[in-house]
Design a protein around this motif. Sequence first.
Motif, PDB file in Angstrom:
ATOM      1  N   VAL A 114       0.864  -1.255   0.092  1.00 15.76           N
ATOM      2  CA  VAL A 114      -0.155  -0.209  -0.188  1.00 15.76           C
ATOM      3  C   VAL A 114       0.938   1.461  -0.216  1.00 15.76           C
ATOM      4  N   ALA A 115       1.769   1.151   0.820  1.00 11.17           N
ATOM      5  CA  ALA A 115       2.892   2.455   1.025  1.00 11.17           C
ATOM      6  C   ALA A 115       3.353   2.540  -0.598  1.00 11.17           C
ATOM      7  N   LEU A 116       4.033   1.644  -1.334  1.00  8.69           N
ATOM      8  CA  LEU A 116       4.572   1.831  -2.818  1.00  8.69           C
ATOM      9  C   LEU A 116       3.457   2.295  -3.429  1.00  8.69           C
ATOM     10  N   LYS A 117       2.414   1.811  -3.594  1.00  3.60           N
ATOM     11  CA  LYS A 117       1.281   2.463  -4.194  1.00  3.60           C
ATOM     12  C   LYS A 117       1.100   3.807  -4.203  1.00  3.60           C
ATOM     13  N   ARG A 118       0.863   4.334  -2.796  1.00  2.00           N
ATOM     14  CA  ARG A 118       0.480   5.877  -2.703  1.00  2.00           C
ATOM     15  C   ARG A 118       1.683   6.617  -3.107  1.00  2.00           C
ATOM     16  N   ILE A 119       3.102   5.953  -2.847  1.00  2.00           N
ATOM     17  CA  ILE A 119       4.355   6.758  -3.237  1.00  2.00           C
ATOM     18  C   ILE A 119       4.076   6.807  -4.940  1.00  2.00           C
ATOM     19  N   VAL A 120       3.840   5.775  -5.432  1.00  2.00           N
ATOM     20  CA  VAL A 120       3.839   5.597  -7.163  1.00  2.00           C
ATOM     21  C   VAL A 120       2.490   6.704  -7.757  1.00  2.00           C
ATOM     22  N   ASP A 121       1.443   6.715  -6.903  1.00  2.01           N
ATOM     23  CA  ASP A 121       0.392   7.686  -7.266  1.00  2.01           C
ATOM     24  C   ASP A 121       0.969   8.944  -7.093  1.00  2.01           C
ATOM     25  N   ILE A 122       1.887   9.499  -6.017  1.00  2.00           N
ATOM     26  CA  ILE A 122       2.129  10.988  -5.839  1.00  2.00           C
ATOM     27  C   ILE A 122       3.175  11.199  -6.933  1.00  2.00           C
ATOM     28  N   VAL A 123       4.281  10.457  -7.012  1.00  2.00           N
ATOM     29  CA  VAL A 123       5.015  10.431  -8.262  1.00  2.00           C
ATOM     30  C   VAL A 123       4.407  10.724  -9.580  1.00  2.00           C
ATOM     31  N   LEU A 124       3.289   9.797  -9.893  1.00  2.00           N
ATOM     32  CA  LEU A 124       2.439   9.921 -11.234  1.00  2.00           C
ATOM     33  C   LEU A 124       1.904  11.369 -11.198  1.00  2.00           C
ATOM     34  N   PHE A 125       1.402  11.677 -10.151  1.00  2.00           N
ATOM     35  CA  PHE A 125       0.680  13.219 -10.054  1.00  2.00           C
ATOM     36  C   PHE A 125       1.432  14.307 -10.352  1.00  2.00           C
ATOM     37  N   PHE A 126       2.738  14.162  -9.699  1.00  2.00           N
ATOM     38  CA  PHE A 126       3.677  15.560  -9.925  1.00  2.00           C
ATOM     39  C   PHE A 126       4.325  15.362 -11.260  1.00  2.00           C
ATOM     40  N   CYS A 127       4.308  14.153 -11.748  1.00  2.00           N
ATOM     41  CA  CYS A 127       4.994  14.075 -13.163  1.00  2.00           C
ATOM     42  C   CYS A 127       3.831  14.671 -13.966  1.00  2.00           C
ATOM     43  N   PHE A 128       2.816  14.287 -13.943  1.00  2.00           N
ATOM     44  CA  PHE A 128       1.761  14.664 -14.894  1.00  2.00           C
ATOM     45  C   PHE A 128       1.712  16.266 -15.011  1.00  2.00           C
ATOM     46  N   CYS A 129       1.766  16.796 -13.748  1.00  4.50           N
ATOM     47  CA  CYS A 129       1.600  18.328 -13.527  1.00  4.50           C
ATOM     48  C   CYS A 129       3.030  18.891 -14.155  1.00  4.50           C
ATOM     49  N   PHE A 130       4.169  18.331 -13.866  1.00  4.67           N
ATOM     50  CA  PHE A 130       5.525  18.835 -14.557  1.00  4.67           C
ATOM     51  C   PHE A 130       5.368  18.900 -15.888  1.00  4.67           C
ATOM     52  N   LEU A 131       5.019  17.584 -16.501  1.00  2.35           N
ATOM     53  CA  LEU A 131       4.878  17.478 -17.907  1.00  2.35           C
ATOM     54  C   LEU A 131       3.826  18.501 -18.713  1.00  2.35           C
ATOM     55  N   THR A 132       2.694  18.424 -18.021  1.00  2.00           N
ATOM     56  CA  THR A 132       1.598  19.519 -18.622  1.00  2.00           C
ATOM     57  C   THR A 132       2.439  20.932 -18.506  1.00  2.00           C
ATOM     58  N   GLY A 133       2.878  21.251 -17.341  1.00  2.22           N
ATOM     59  CA  GLY A 133       3.135  22.680 -17.289  1.00  2.22           C
ATOM     60  C   GLY A 133       4.423  22.931 -18.247  1.00  2.22           C
ATOM     61  N   THR A 134       5.226  22.278 -18.472  1.00  6.01           N
ATOM     62  CA  THR A 134       6.492  22.330 -19.028  1.00  6.01           C
ATOM     63  C   THR A 134       5.998  22.363 -20.926  1.00  6.01           C
ATOM     64  N   GLY A 135       5.117  21.292 -20.986  1.00  3.71           N
ATOM     65  CA  GLY A 135       4.836  21.315 -22.251  1.00  3.71           C
ATOM     66  C   GLY A 135       4.100  22.591 -22.892  1.00  3.71           C
ATOM     67  N   LEU A 136       3.099  23.133 -21.910  1.00  5.55           N
ATOM     68  CA  LEU A 136       2.475  24.410 -22.400  1.00  5.55           C
ATOM     69  C   LEU A 136       3.418  25.558 -22.279  1.00  5.55           C
ATOM     70  N   MET A 137       4.498  25.370 -21.312  1.00  7.78           N
ATOM     71  CA  MET A 137       5.315  26.746 -21.267  1.00  7.78           C
ATOM     72  C   MET A 137       6.325  26.654 -22.528  1.00  7.78           C
ATOM     73  N   MET A 138       6.729  25.272 -22.853  1.00  3.24           N
ATOM     74  CA  MET A 138       7.581  25.420 -24.072  1.00  3.24           C
ATOM     75  C   MET A 138       6.863  25.608 -25.352  1.00  3.24           C
ATOM     76  N   LYS A 139       5.478  25.613 -25.346  1.00  9.45           N
ATOM     77  CA  LYS A 139       4.828  25.914 -26.604  1.00  9.45           C
ATOM     78  C   LYS A 139       4.309  27.339 -26.683  1.00  9.45           C
ATOM     79  N   PHE A 140       4.099  27.900 -25.344  1.00  6.33           N
ATOM     80  CA  PHE A 140       3.531  29.263 -25.602  1.00  6.33           C
ATOM     81  C   PHE A 140       4.437  30.624 -24.911  1.00  6.33           C
ATOM     82  N   SER A 141       5.660  30.064 -24.240  1.00  5.27           N
ATOM     83  CA  SER A 141       6.229  31.152 -23.291  1.00  5.27           C
ATOM     84  C   SER A 141       7.575  31.383 -24.314  1.00  5.27           C
ATOM     85  N   PHE A 142       7.930  30.522 -25.033  1.00  4.53           N
ATOM     86  CA  PHE A 142       9.231  31.015 -25.761  1.00  4.53           C
ATOM     87  C   PHE A 142       8.812  31.394 -27.075  1.00  4.53           C
ATOM     88  N   VAL A 143       9.107  32.471 -27.642  1.00  4.77           N
ATOM     89  CA  VAL A 143       8.633  33.110 -28.606  1.00  4.77           C
ATOM     90  C   VAL A 143       9.775  33.173 -29.763  1.00  4.77           C
TER      91      VAL A 143
END
Length: 108
Positions: free
Chosen positions: A2-31
Amino acid sequence: MVALKRIVDIVLFFCFCFLTGTGLMMKFSFVKGLGPQTVWGLSKPDWEVLHLYVGIAMFVAMVIHLLTSKAWIVKVGVQNKKWLAVGMLALGVILVLALALSPTTVLK
């Protein structure tokens, strides 16, 4: 387990947030055409490398997540239809390989 699942779920959540944020940043912030630019002191190629490595980490976490959830996937997710699980896995592998191995086209 159960502890492993919780850690993996947290890692997945933060990876998803980071990938979404950096993907949008690279598309729209750099002109294009403005010359060298940075966000938080990192250039676009730096962000692309981070995006890649976090994507790889997310892939590893996803594999661990699926392996630790195998019983649930078999029982509830595919309702004991193993052909469905095998088919979905095959389609996923085909999609990954098709994208990863697609050749580039030189535009003139």
